[in-house]
Design a protein around this motif. Sequence first.
Motif, mmCIF file in Angstrom:
data_model
loop_
_atom_site.group_PDB
_atom_site.id
_atom_site.type_symbol
_atom_site.label_atom_id
_atom_site.label_comp_id
_atom_site.label_asym_id
_atom_site.label_seq_id
_atom_site.Cartn_x
_atom_site.Cartn_y
_atom_site.Cartn_z
ATOM 1 N N LYS A 284 0.830 -1.212 0.000
ATOM 2 C CA LYS A 284 0.000 0.000 0.000
ATOM 3 C C LYS A 284 0.861 1.256 0.000
ATOM 4 O O LYS A 284 0.523 2.265 -0.638
ATOM 5 C CB LYS A 284 -0.940 -0.018 1.207
ATOM 6 C CG LYS A 284 -2.077 -1.030 1.056
ATOM 7 C CD LYS A 284 -2.921 -1.130 2.310
ATOM 8 C CE LYS A 284 -4.061 -2.126 2.120
ATOM 9 N NZ LYS A 284 -4.818 -2.370 3.370
ATOM 10 N N GLY A 285 2.002 1.183 0.707
ATOM 11 C CA GLY A 285 2.917 2.316 0.730
ATOM 12 C C GLY A 285 3.514 2.597 -0.637
ATOM 13 O O GLY A 285 3.663 3.757 -1.046
ATOM 14 N N LEU A 286 3.825 1.530 -1.379
ATOM 15 C CA LEU A 286 4.397 1.691 -2.723
ATOM 16 C C LEU A 286 3.399 2.297 -3.695
ATOM 17 O O LEU A 286 3.785 2.933 -4.684
ATOM 18 C CB LEU A 286 4.877 0.331 -3.244
ATOM 19 C CG LEU A 286 6.091 -0.272 -2.520
ATOM 20 C CD1 LEU A 286 6.325 -1.716 -2.966
ATOM 21 C CD2 LEU A 286 7.344 0.568 -2.772
ATOM 22 N N LEU A 287 2.109 2.090 -3.421
ATOM 23 C CA LEU A 287 1.059 2.650 -4.285
ATOM 24 C C LEU A 287 0.694 4.090 -3.907
ATOM 25 O O LEU A 287 -0.048 4.754 -4.637
ATOM 26 C CB LEU A 287 -0.203 1.771 -4.211
ATOM 27 C CG LEU A 287 -0.071 0.366 -4.813
ATOM 28 C CD1 LEU A 287 -1.319 -0.460 -4.493
ATOM 29 C CD2 LEU A 287 0.136 0.441 -6.324
ATOM 30 N N HIS A 288 1.198 4.546 -2.765
ATOM 31 C CA HIS A 288 0.835 5.883 -2.266
ATOM 32 C C HIS A 288 1.348 6.981 -3.199
ATOM 33 O O HIS A 288 2.489 6.958 -3.651
ATOM 34 C CB HIS A 288 1.430 6.075 -0.864
ATOM 35 C CG HIS A 288 1.182 7.440 -0.295
ATOM 36 N ND1 HIS A 288 -0.072 7.888 0.054
ATOM 37 C CD2 HIS A 288 2.042 8.467 -0.018
ATOM 38 C CE1 HIS A 288 0.026 9.124 0.523
ATOM 39 N NE2 HIS A 288 1.295 9.488 0.482
ATOM 40 N N ARG A 289 0.504 7.938 -3.508
ATOM 41 C CA ARG A 289 0.875 9.088 -4.343
ATOM 42 C C ARG A 289 0.772 10.354 -3.501
ATOM 43 O O ARG A 289 -0.326 10.780 -3.126
ATOM 44 C CB ARG A 289 -0.049 9.181 -5.564
ATOM 45 C CG ARG A 289 0.111 8.011 -6.535
ATOM 46 C CD ARG A 289 1.478 8.048 -7.221
ATOM 47 N NE ARG A 289 1.701 6.883 -8.068
ATOM 48 C CZ ARG A 289 2.345 5.800 -7.691
ATOM 49 N NH1 ARG A 289 2.836 5.704 -6.462
ATOM 50 N NH2 ARG A 289 2.528 4.797 -8.529
ATOM 51 N N PRO A 290 1.911 10.985 -3.190
ATOM 52 C CA PRO A 290 1.906 12.149 -2.283
ATOM 53 C C PRO A 290 1.425 13.426 -2.963
ATOM 54 O O PRO A 290 1.556 13.599 -4.179
ATOM 55 C CB PRO A 290 3.389 12.278 -1.909
ATOM 56 C CG PRO A 290 4.107 11.757 -3.122
ATOM 57 C CD PRO A 290 3.260 10.629 -3.642
ATOM 58 N N PHE A 291 0.852 14.333 -2.146
ATOM 59 C CA PHE A 291 0.490 15.665 -2.652
ATOM 60 C C PHE A 291 1.748 16.496 -2.900
ATOM 61 O O PHE A 291 1.833 17.254 -3.850
ATOM 62 C CB PHE A 291 -0.416 16.382 -1.640
ATOM 63 C CG PHE A 291 -1.792 15.805 -1.562
ATOM 64 C CD1 PHE A 291 -2.675 15.905 -2.635
ATOM 65 C CD2 PHE A 291 -2.234 15.148 -0.419
ATOM 66 C CE1 PHE A 291 -3.953 15.366 -2.566
ATOM 67 C CE2 PHE A 291 -3.504 14.606 -0.338
ATOM 68 C CZ PHE A 291 -4.372 14.716 -1.416
ATOM 69 N N ASN A 292 2.746 16.315 -2.027
ATOM 70 C CA ASN A 292 3.989 17.079 -2.146
ATOM 71 C C ASN A 292 5.171 16.122 -1.959
ATOM 72 O O ASN A 292 5.588 15.847 -0.831
ATOM 73 C CB ASN A 292 4.037 18.193 -1.096
ATOM 74 C CG ASN A 292 5.291 19.054 -1.228
ATOM 75 O OD1 ASN A 292 6.125 18.819 -2.107
ATOM 76 N ND2 ASN A 292 5.422 20.040 -0.356
ATOM 77 N N PRO A 293 5.749 15.597 -3.071
ATOM 78 C CA PRO A 293 6.840 14.615 -2.969
ATOM 79 C C PRO A 293 8.080 15.156 -2.268
ATOM 80 O O PRO A 293 8.889 14.370 -1.758
ATOM 81 C CB PRO A 293 7.154 14.301 -4.445
ATOM 82 C CG PRO A 293 5.960 14.743 -5.211
ATOM 83 C CD PRO A 293 5.371 15.878 -4.456
ATOM 84 N N ASN A 294 8.248 16.471 -2.245
ATOM 85 C CA ASN A 294 9.461 17.054 -1.662
ATOM 86 C C ASN A 294 9.298 17.424 -0.189
ATOM 87 O O ASN A 294 10.245 17.928 0.431
ATOM 88 C CB ASN A 294 9.878 18.299 -2.455
ATOM 89 C CG ASN A 294 10.198 17.944 -3.901
ATOM 90 O OD1 ASN A 294 10.853 16.948 -4.164
ATOM 91 N ND2 ASN A 294 9.712 18.769 -4.827
ATOM 92 N N SER A 295 8.126 17.218 0.369
ATOM 93 C CA SER A 295 7.897 17.614 1.763
ATOM 94 C C SER A 295 8.708 16.746 2.711
ATOM 95 O O SER A 295 9.053 15.592 2.411
ATOM 96 C CB SER A 295 6.414 17.502 2.110
ATOM 97 O OG SER A 295 6.018 16.142 2.129
#
Length: 321
Positions: A284-295
């Motif tokens: 599930k973590g690998l499928l996670h798409r962040p709003f802000n990848p650089n945060s």
Amino acid sequence: MNLQTNIPLSKHSNNLIDYQSNILLLGSCFVENIGEKLGYFKFKNLVNPFGVLFHPKAIEKLIERSLNLEYYSEKEVFFHNEQWHCFDVHSKLSNPSKDNLLKDLNNHIDASYHQLKKATHIVITLGTAWVYHNLETQKSVANCHKVPQRQFSKKLLSVTDILESLQKIVALVKRVNADVQIIFTVSPIRHLKDGFIENMRSKAHLLAAMHQVVESYKSKEDTDLSYFPSYEIMMDELRDYRFYAEDMIHPSQTAVNYIWEKFKEVWVFKEAQKVMEEVDIIQKGLLHRPFNPNSEAHQKFVKNLYNRKKDLENRFPTIKF
């Protein structure tokens, strides 16, 4: 108020599935549902190397060919609708190139040979007792590949026919792998193209033959043959059309998940279920798409996920993400 009947299930006493197990799954579409679940949780498994196989004769033939390393030749493939096909296998293997089809078929013979010899568990799911025979060769086929129906005759296998086929499958496998656990099940998918009554007759023949072969081995005090009630769970516990997909033939994803949980309850070792929970978190973590990848929060999440993944791969070298 209890609004559902429940089929009593008991955990198998020995030879349960864990992360050292090697699983081969053969048969109808439903076995691929179980195979997908096992793949998601990173078990070692091989699913339908020759594609979906609906009836026992097709499975018997390919097991025998694989164990005898009987490779396919040009005379066993044919050209139709701009592709090369083989009557013994599913159309997913069909290929515009004859050489590539033969190469794929014979690679799958090798893969099946090795998997049959090293498997700890073999799951066989039968979908139908209806079989088509090619009128020219008088041999049963696994798939008609949209060849005109006039070139085939259709037959309902008797309980005795199916029983003999299953007995031969068991004998072939046990000859090279005496300790393998074989799990039989009947697919809950409805083969309504055969007709409503014809589908029920077909399932009845499969069920009767499967139980006969399992009971015959129990009488020899051989517990390496078992039956799992996929069909009965669908018919009795999930007795509602909301558990079917839009075609009203295949189980919905909810139904597949439900039957998988029952299978896991009976056949998966308790300690392995704890590892499955860890795998699920990582998947599930690998499928996670962040709003802000650089945060900063996401970078911390990525590092934690990486550490979890490496820890699990170190503990179980066969698990790869």
